[in-house]
Structures are given as structure tokens and as C-alpha cells.
Write an enzyme that holds these catalytic residues in place. Structure first.
Site: not given
Ligand code: CO8
Length: 373
Positions: A156
Site C-alpha cells: 500500500c
Molecule cells: N458480508 C456480510 N457479512 C460479513 C462479510 C460480508 N462480505 N464479511 C464479514 N462479515 C461479517 C463477519 O463474519 C462478522 O460477523 P460476526 O460479527 O457475526 O462474527 C461481521 O461481519 C464483522 O466482521 P469484521 O469484524 O471482519 O468486519 P469489520 O467491521 O472489521 O470490516 C474490513 C472488515 C472492511 C476488512 C475492515 O476490518 C477493514 O477495512 N480493515 C482494515 C484493513 C486494511 O486497511 N487493510 C489493508 C489492506 S490493503 C494493503 O495493505 C495493500 C495490500 C496489497 C494489495 C493487495 C491487492 C490484492
């Protein structure tokens, strides 16, 4: 040392759009078919049924509404769940070089520069489609640039870290002007069968021209007051894809070879790191938070950006102060903060300050403090 300016920015996105509704329908179709295939194991409680994805969750948890796809064909096909990107011949322009050129040309035009003005080309992104010859050298040849080029990978923070390299080169005089390009072809590394991550990424290319202040003739240009880079090792965002896959007898297409993360942990750990990093940097430059007119932040998650800006400003963030492009582009790895800049910089007045900042895998944080000229 030479005074360094950013004098041009270029942005290109593919023509294909994938909406959340399309993506969710495809994932849910695939998950239903998997659950049917595994019905006996699910009934015997030896396997858990796959839960459906939802548009509401994606929009609320991330702020993403759609993403661009370099190739849409194959992504939504539940028998495939990955883009269908045929390999090109060795004498044809590569996919990433083509994306890079689409962003590089408008960046050069905005900077009033021709290829003869550029000495150094850096292609910097989360993945390159091959190790050598470098994509940057292919782009250099396609544009007819003398000098040298190389590729850089910093997930990133690939764009901001490359901008720091470019700044240093122009300041020290090892290049008159530098073209930094970020062809983020993320879709081949997305696991479209992973409910937690199938919605996160989009494809895009961005580019910037950096040069000496005394050669700049661009309409909009920004003095670079300072750059700062930081890395702290973390396993919370990984892709195990690499050249060793061929030499290992485990599945070369295994899901660990694709992007995977512990998103909750990333969220909690990276937000305070990014806010502290930014505060320390502007203070070093003798600036305070109210002196910053605009924050062009990394675009991974709208809630992350709001948290960071709230921590910095102590007030609710507005799109004017910290623009969001996630809704249209999704997370585009290193290109996010550059897209935010590309779409939201021309209204700044001379003397206004702004900050470009990335944060993500590594962990890595990169930032540049700018002043409009
Ligand atoms: N639909 C419905 N429900 C879902 C889904 C879905 N698709 N996915 C998860 N849920 C559910 C989970 O099962 C969970 O249910 P329960 O509470 O019953 O256990 C609930 O929703 C909450 O799940 P989370 O706690 O995981 O949800 P968040 O509120 O944390 O959101 C995110 C998830 C959006 C992923 C969030 O955590 C986030 O954005 N975090 C930051 C991540 C980030 O910035 N990462 C950097 C990545 S980018 C990077 O570093 C570059 C890499 C190189 C590029 C790669 C290219 C491929």
C-alpha cells in the site's frame, strides 16, 4: 540540494465496473453451490455452511460501492471466480506497462514535460506481473526516455515510498525529473471466494512527475516540504505468492498465495500509527494540524480515514478536508492517496499545505507534506 516540486499527476481507470450487487450475487451463487456440494458434511456438522455476503455490510464496513476491473470477464462466473487475463506475447506491450502508460501520459502533459525531460522512471505498486525485465524499463522504452528505470514493491505504500525516492533523486541531482507510476492490477490477487475480502480491491493506475522547482512550468505545482517513511513488521496482511511457489509441492494456487488479512487487527493497529506518524511529521516541519488544508489519505476503509482525521482534528471529518474516493474506486493498494490528490488539488491556493499519506501492509506508512506554489 535542489528544491523539489510535484508538477503533474495522471489517473487512469479501466472501463469495466463491478458493483457490490454484482459481486455479492456472484459470491452468494458460488457459496450456495459449495454448500450443496458439501450438504452431507454440513448435515453431519463436520463442515460449516458458508454464510452469504451482503451489500449492506460491504458499504457500512468499508464505504466501497463499486470497483473498476481491468478485465471483468471471469470474475463473476461462479465456475471461475477470477479474471480471465490471457498472457501476452513477449514482443507485445505487457498489461501493467499498458496501464502505466495510460497514467504516465496525462501526468507528463499536466507537468508540461516531454520524455526527453525525464531521467528516471519508477514503477511502484503492490505486485508486478514479472520480475524482469522491469516494467519500468518497458515503460521507459515505450515513451522513449533516456536514463534509467526500476520497479519497487511496497504494497500500500509503494506510491509514497517511490515518491520519496524520486524526491531524494531530484534533490541530490541524480535525476532532473522523475516519473513515478503505480499500475495497481490488484484483481488477479483477490480471492473472490473469500467473504471477508472479495469486495476490497479495484484496478487503477496513477502517475506523478517530480522535478526541480526552477524547471517547473506546470499550472498546478506543489513544493515538497518533507517526506517520511516507516515500516513495522506485521503478518496481519499477507500474500505468499512469489517465485518459490514453483519450487514447492503444495498447491501453487492455494488461497494463501492470494491477498489475506486480519482486517480487524489491521484497523486497530494501523490507525493510531498513522495518526502519530502524521502529527510527528508536520510538527518536525513547524506546522500544526490547522495549517493543513487537505489530507489526501490512503483509501482502504472509510471508517479508518474518519477515525484518523478525527484523531488529528478532534472534529468530524469532511470530504473537503479529507477526500474519499473509495466509494468509486475501492481500495486500489498504493494508488488510493494519489487518486484522492488527482481529483482534489486544483482548488488549493498558493501557500496552502496538504499531506499525502499511505498506510497498509508491511506495516508501512509513507507521507509527503506539500505546499501549493
Ligand atoms: N458480508 C456480510 N457479512 C460479513 C462479510 C460480508 N462480505 N464479511 C464479514 N462479515 C461479517 C463477519 O463474519 C462478522 O460477523 P460476526 O460479527 O457475526 O462474527 C461481521 O461481519 C464483522 O466482521 P469484521 O469484524 O471482519 O468486519 P469489520 O467491521 O472489521 O470490516 C474490513 C472488515 C472492511 C476488512 C475492515 O476490518 C477493514 O477495512 N480493515 C482494515 C484493513 C486494511 O486497511 N487493510 C489493508 C489492506 S490493503 C494493503 O495493505 C495493500 C495490500 C496489497 C494489495 C493487495 C491487492 C490484492
Amino acid at each position: 540540494m535542489n528544491e523539489v516540486v510535484i508538477s503533474g499527476v495522471g489517473l487512469w481507470h479501466p472501463e469495466h465496473i463491478i458493483t457490490n450487487a454484482e459481486l455479492v450475487a456472484s459470491y452468494n451463487g458460488w457459496a450456495k453451490a459449495e454448500n450443496r456440494r458439501n450438504a452431507a458434511a454440513i448435515t453431519a456438522s463436520t463442515m460449516e455452511a458458508l454464510a452469504p455476503s451482503s451489500v449492506e455490510f460491504i458499504e457500512k464496513a468499508s464505504g466501497i460501492r463499486q470497483r473498476y476491473a481491468y478485465v471483468k470477464d471471469g470474475v463473476l462466473d461462479i465456475e471461475r471466480m477470477r479474471p480471465n487475463i490471457p498472457e501476452r506475447g513477449e514482443d507485445e506491450l505487457s498489461h501493467q506497462a499498458e496501464m502505466a502508460l495510460n497514467a504516465a501520459r496525462p501526468a507528463l502533459a499536466a507537468a508540461n514535460k516531454t520524455p526527453t525531460d525525464i531521467d528516471m522512471v519508477v514503477v511502484s505498486c503492490a505486485y508486478t506481473q514479472r520480475a524482469y525485465p522491469a516494467i519500468a524499463i518497458e515503460v521507459q522504452a515505450a515513451l522513449g526516455i533516456e536514463g534509467f528505470g526500476f520497479d519497487m514493491l511496497v504494497a500500500c505504500s509503494a506510491a509514497t515510498f517511490a515518491l520519496q525516492r524520486a524526491c531524494d533523486a531530484v534533490a541530490a541531482g541524480s535525476a532532473r525529473a522523475v516519473l513515478v507510476i503505480n499500475p495497481e492490477l490488484t484483481s488477479p490477487q483477490v480471492n473472490y471466494k473469500d467473504r471477508d475480502g472479495h469486495f476490497i480491491f479495484g484496478d487503477v493506475a496513477t502517475a506523478m512527475v517530480l522535478e526541480r522547482a526552477n524547471t517547473c512550468t506546470a499550472q498546478h505545482s506543489y513544493g515538497v516540504l518533507g517526506t517520511r517513511a516507516r515500516t513495522v513488521y506485521s503478518n496481519n496482511i499477507r500474500s505468499n505468492f512469489g517465485y518459490l511457489s514453483f519450487a514447492d509441492d503444495s498447491d501453487p494456487f492455494g488461497t494463501d498465495k492470494l491477498f489475506h488479512q486480519n482486517g480487524r487487527k489491521v484497523f486497530k493497529e494501523v490507525c493510531p500509527m498513522a495518526a502519530d506518524h502524521l502529527l510527528a511529521q508536520i510538527e518536525t516541519l513547524g506546522l500544526n494540524v490547522p495549517d493543513i488544508r487537505r489530507w489526501w489519505l490512503h483509501q482502504a476503509n472509510i471508517n479508518m480515514n474518519q477515525l484518523i482525521v478525527r484523531r488529528l482534528l478532534g472534529t468530524e471529518p469532511t470530504k473537503d478536508v479529507a477526500p474519499i474516493v473509495l466509494d468509486e474506486y475501492a481500495n486500489t493498494a498504493s494508488a488510493g492517496s494519489i487518486i484522492a490528490f488527482a481529483e482534489n488539488h486544483e482548488d488549493l491556493k498558493p501557500g496552502d499545505h496538504g499531506v499525502i499519506c499511505s498506510f497498509g501492509a508491511g506495516y508501512s506508512i509513507g507521507s509527503l507534506v506539500l505546499r501549493k506554489r
